[in-house]
Design a protein around this motif. Structure first.
Motif, PDB file in Angstrom:
ATOM      1  N   LYS A 275      -7.650  -5.390  -6.764  1.00  0.00           N
ATOM      2  CA  LYS A 275      -7.260  -4.382  -7.783  1.00  0.00           C
ATOM      3  C   LYS A 275      -7.882  -4.440  -8.970  1.00  0.00           C
ATOM      4  O   LYS A 275      -7.998  -5.669  -9.591  1.00  0.00           O
ATOM      5  CB  LYS A 275      -5.733  -4.440  -8.006  1.00  0.00           C
ATOM      6  CG  LYS A 275      -4.963  -3.044  -8.736  1.00  0.00           C
ATOM      7  CD  LYS A 275      -3.574  -3.201  -8.673  1.00  0.00           C
ATOM      8  CE  LYS A 275      -3.055  -1.840  -9.593  1.00  0.00           C
ATOM      9  NZ  LYS A 275      -3.138  -0.919  -8.440  1.00  0.00           N
ATOM     10  N   ILE A 307      -0.013 -15.800 -12.106  1.00  0.00           N
ATOM     11  CA  ILE A 307       0.426 -14.990 -10.939  1.00  0.00           C
ATOM     12  C   ILE A 307       0.347 -15.816  -9.829  1.00  0.00           C
ATOM     13  O   ILE A 307       0.886 -15.634  -8.859  1.00  0.00           O
ATOM     14  CB  ILE A 307      -1.255 -14.076 -10.732  1.00  0.00           C
ATOM     15  CG1 ILE A 307      -0.800 -12.808  -9.650  1.00  0.00           C
ATOM     16  CG2 ILE A 307      -2.319 -14.621 -10.328  1.00  0.00           C
ATOM     17  CD1 ILE A 307      -1.752 -11.807  -9.739  1.00  0.00           C
ATOM     18  N   ALA A 321      -3.556 -15.904  -4.366  1.00  0.00           N
ATOM     19  CA  ALA A 321      -3.709 -14.845  -5.422  1.00  0.00           C
ATOM     20  C   ALA A 321      -4.331 -15.373  -6.407  1.00  0.00           C
ATOM     21  O   ALA A 321      -4.318 -16.480  -6.901  1.00  0.00           O
ATOM     22  CB  ALA A 321      -2.192 -14.521  -5.980  1.00  0.00           C
ATOM     23  N   ALA A 323      -6.781 -13.929 -10.292  1.00  0.00           N
ATOM     24  CA  ALA A 323      -7.144 -12.840 -11.221  1.00  0.00           C
ATOM     25  C   ALA A 323      -8.498 -13.146 -12.215  1.00  0.00           C
ATOM     26  O   ALA A 323      -8.592 -14.299 -12.151  1.00  0.00           O
ATOM     27  CB  ALA A 323      -6.257 -12.291 -12.274  1.00  0.00           C
ATOM     28  N   PHE A 337      -7.834  -8.393  -9.751  1.00  0.00           N
ATOM     29  CA  PHE A 337      -6.744  -8.927  -9.017  1.00  0.00           C
ATOM     30  C   PHE A 337      -6.851  -9.217  -7.486  1.00  0.00           C
ATOM     31  O   PHE A 337      -7.557  -8.206  -7.041  1.00  0.00           O
ATOM     32  CB  PHE A 337      -5.211  -8.627  -9.239  1.00  0.00           C
ATOM     33  CG  PHE A 337      -5.091  -8.629 -10.513  1.00  0.00           C
ATOM     34  CD1 PHE A 337      -4.061  -9.394 -11.294  1.00  0.00           C
ATOM     35  CD2 PHE A 337      -5.242  -7.392 -11.412  1.00  0.00           C
ATOM     36  CE1 PHE A 337      -3.618  -9.497 -12.375  1.00  0.00           C
ATOM     37  CE2 PHE A 337      -4.828  -7.386 -12.654  1.00  0.00           C
ATOM     38  CZ  PHE A 337      -4.122  -8.293 -13.407  1.00  0.00           C
ATOM     39  N   ALA A 339      -5.335 -10.777  -3.643  1.00  0.00           N
ATOM     40  CA  ALA A 339      -4.101 -11.711  -2.886  1.00  0.00           C
ATOM     41  C   ALA A 339      -4.049 -11.337  -1.499  1.00  0.00           C
ATOM     42  O   ALA A 339      -4.931 -10.252  -1.037  1.00  0.00           O
ATOM     43  CB  ALA A 339      -2.880 -11.149  -3.655  1.00  0.00           C
ATOM     44  N   GLU A 351       1.193  -6.061  -2.577  1.00  0.00           N
ATOM     45  CA  GLU A 351       0.832  -4.604  -3.787  1.00  0.00           C
ATOM     46  C   GLU A 351       1.993  -4.553  -4.645  1.00  0.00           C
ATOM     47  O   GLU A 351       1.758  -4.367  -5.796  1.00  0.00           O
ATOM     48  CB  GLU A 351       0.232  -3.458  -3.018  1.00  0.00           C
ATOM     49  CG  GLU A 351       0.040  -2.494  -3.897  1.00  0.00           C
ATOM     50  CD  GLU A 351      -0.759  -1.218  -3.249  1.00  0.00           C
ATOM     51  OE1 GLU A 351      -1.379  -0.094  -3.861  1.00  0.00           O
ATOM     52  OE2 GLU A 351      -0.479  -0.974  -2.140  1.00  0.00           O
ATOM     53  N   ILE A 354       2.427  -7.323  -7.187  1.00  0.00           N
ATOM     54  CA  ILE A 354       1.003  -7.338  -8.142  1.00  0.00           C
ATOM     55  C   ILE A 354       1.421  -6.066  -9.124  1.00  0.00           C
ATOM     56  O   ILE A 354       1.221  -6.386 -10.456  1.00  0.00           O
ATOM     57  CB  ILE A 354      -0.389  -7.055  -7.515  1.00  0.00           C
ATOM     58  CG1 ILE A 354      -0.781  -8.582  -6.982  1.00  0.00           C
ATOM     59  CG2 ILE A 354      -1.328  -6.747  -8.578  1.00  0.00           C
ATOM     60  CD1 ILE A 354      -1.953  -8.410  -6.212  1.00  0.00           C
ATOM     61  N   THR A 439      -7.766   0.549  -6.103  1.00  0.00           N
ATOM     62  CA  THR A 439      -6.975  -0.744  -5.188  1.00  0.00           C
ATOM     63  C   THR A 439      -7.924  -0.832  -3.871  1.00  0.00           C
ATOM     64  O   THR A 439      -8.078   0.607  -3.213  1.00  0.00           O
ATOM     65  CB  THR A 439      -5.716  -0.377  -4.898  1.00  0.00           C
ATOM     66  OG1 THR A 439      -4.975  -0.617  -6.211  1.00  0.00           O
ATOM     67  CG2 THR A 439      -5.087  -1.252  -4.238  1.00  0.00           C
TER      68      THR A 439
END
Length: 448
Positions: A275, A307, A321, A323, A337, A339, A351, A354, A439
């Protein structure tokens, strides 16, 4: 042989994170000396006498974002061809001279710049300057060189992109993400355009951008400044400057709609989610850029980050995960981001987790203590950068190439320590409190 800078994720994984973060705990990080020749060449000398070694880096202020329409990949293609012949060296002789003198060499192409570097014993500085300065203005390109090297570049694209589902998705996400800015184009180029780039295209690009007044020379290592300047004037000083073309002042319009890219691929076994949000780059808003560096460390800085702890450790939704923030750019920055779901969890579970994480971040922000800890951790993480040669050369070369000053790098530790939690929370609202994200979903092929 050549290292191609493609996606920020790769840079993070190999430790080439934001150059500001290759940092140091107090002001005057590298104590460089900056000079400028009459032909416009900027020269940075970083003295380091810990070992009898030197790194020479020439950074040209031209990258993939400067490519003409229909010629994506030409900056990277030319980088490969810079190791061919010149008026004074036969094709391949450059690399043979470096190897014969016990040196190592490489090159890289980015969105904003292209760099060439060698590392070698300090008593070989003169020969390295001689051959590096030679290809700044004397490159010879023949069809016999171009044809085989085009196949090398195409095979590089096959290996790094066509056979890498994550890289394929990254290309499509970038193409959808940037509405106007040339960062939307892949650094390695689209295959059909690589195939069509001509010798005249390559020579025009070289003659337009490869000039001393569009370059930064960094010498780092066991050197005497006076001796360095004498050699620089001898080998680089006689290269004439050029009238550089005006640069397009690209402006990315406001992102208002969320977009979604889904790629299904037969090689995918583990789904992934990415994302991406538009964010201020350092050249657009340096204070916000520093606040976003702090934020990235708080929420995405390894297994202790917010996160990871939230959706991997506590909620047990994701297997991994993270960022990161990419703001070391001439153009707009990004905050991203990623994951991957745990077995038994879906990509939609990830999703939703997040999205909730981001919503909570907007609502609650970060605390003063988190900011202080992150700033200290950023400064401490790469404190040994001073002891290296290549790292400091690249840090300063990249900074100057995108338009920052030596002073900005040297004063970064002081400035990062002045970032407050209010600064970070304002940046959170600016970046995440509006629409416009993209995304990307990487999924296995559907079973028939």
């Amino acid at each position: 042989m050549h290292r191609w800078i493609f996606v920020k994720q790769v840079c993070v994984l190999i430790g080439l994170t934001l150059f500001f973060c290759v940092g140091i705990t107090r002001a005057e990080v590298f104590k460089p000396q900056l000079f400028k020749l009459a032909n416009g060449l900027k020269v940075v000398v970083i003295s380091n006498h810990r070992a009898p070694l030197v790194t020479q880096l020439v950074m040209y202020k031209v990258g993939a974002m400067d490519e003409p329409p229909g010629q994506t990949g030409i900056a990277h293609f030319l980088e490969h061809l810079m190791f061919k012949g010149t008026k004074n060296l036969l094709p391949g002789e450059f690399s043979k001279i470096v190897a014969r003198n016990g040196g190592q060499e490489n090159a890289f192409t980015g969105r904003d710049y292209t760099g060439y570097h060698q590392s070698f014993a300090s008593d070989r500085l003169e020969i390295m300057m001689q051959i590096e300065s030679d290809r700044m203005s004397n490159l010879i390109l023949t069809q016999e060189d171009i044809g085989p090297e085009r196949q090398v570049v195409l095979e590089e694209r096959n290996t790094r992109v066509e056979n890498n589902p994550s890289a394929l998705l990254s290309e499509e996400v970038n193409a959808a993400f940037y509405l106007n800015h040339p960062y939307r184009r892949p650094i390695i180029g689209w295959r059909h355009e690589i195939e069509s780039i001509s010798r005249s295209n390559l020579l025009a690009f070289y003659n337009k951008w490869y000039a001393p007044n569009n370059a930064i020379l960094v010498i780092a290592g066991d050197v005497n400044v006076r001796d360095v300047l004498g050699l620089v004037k001898k080998y680089y000083g006689g290269i004439p400057s050029k009238e550089l073309p005006p640069r397009v002042k690209w402006v990315e319009p406001r992102h208002q709609s969320d977009r979604r890219i889904t790629l299904r691929h037969k090689q995918v076994r583990q789904p992934q989610l990415f994302k991406k949000f538009i964010a201020p780059g350092v050249m657009q808003d340096a204070p916000k850029s520093r606040a976003l560096e702090i934020l990235a460390e708080i929420i995405g800085g390894g297994t202790s980050s917010r996160i990871y702890q939230s959706i991997v450790v506590e909620q047990k939704i994701a297997a991994s995960a993270g960022a990161w923030y990419d703001g070391e750019t001439r153009g707009p920055g990004t905050f991203s981001f990623f994951a991957t779901p745990l077995p038994g969890k879906s990509i939609l579970d990830v999703e939703r987790a997040i999205e909730k994480f981001i919503a909570d971040l907007i609502e609650k922000g970060v605390a003063r203590k988190e900011v202080a800890v992150a700033a200290t951790r950023l400064q401490d993480a790469a404190i040994f950068a001073r002891d290296g040669l290549y790292g400091p050369a690249v840090i300063l070369g990249r900074a100057l190439a995108i338009g920052l000053s030596v002073d900005y790098v040297e004063q970064w530790p002081k400035r990062i320590s002045s970032v407050t939690n209010d600064d970070v929370n304002r940046a959170i609202r600016v970046v995440f409190g509006r629409g416009g994200s993209v995304t990307g979903l990487l999924l296995p092929e559907k079973k028939e």
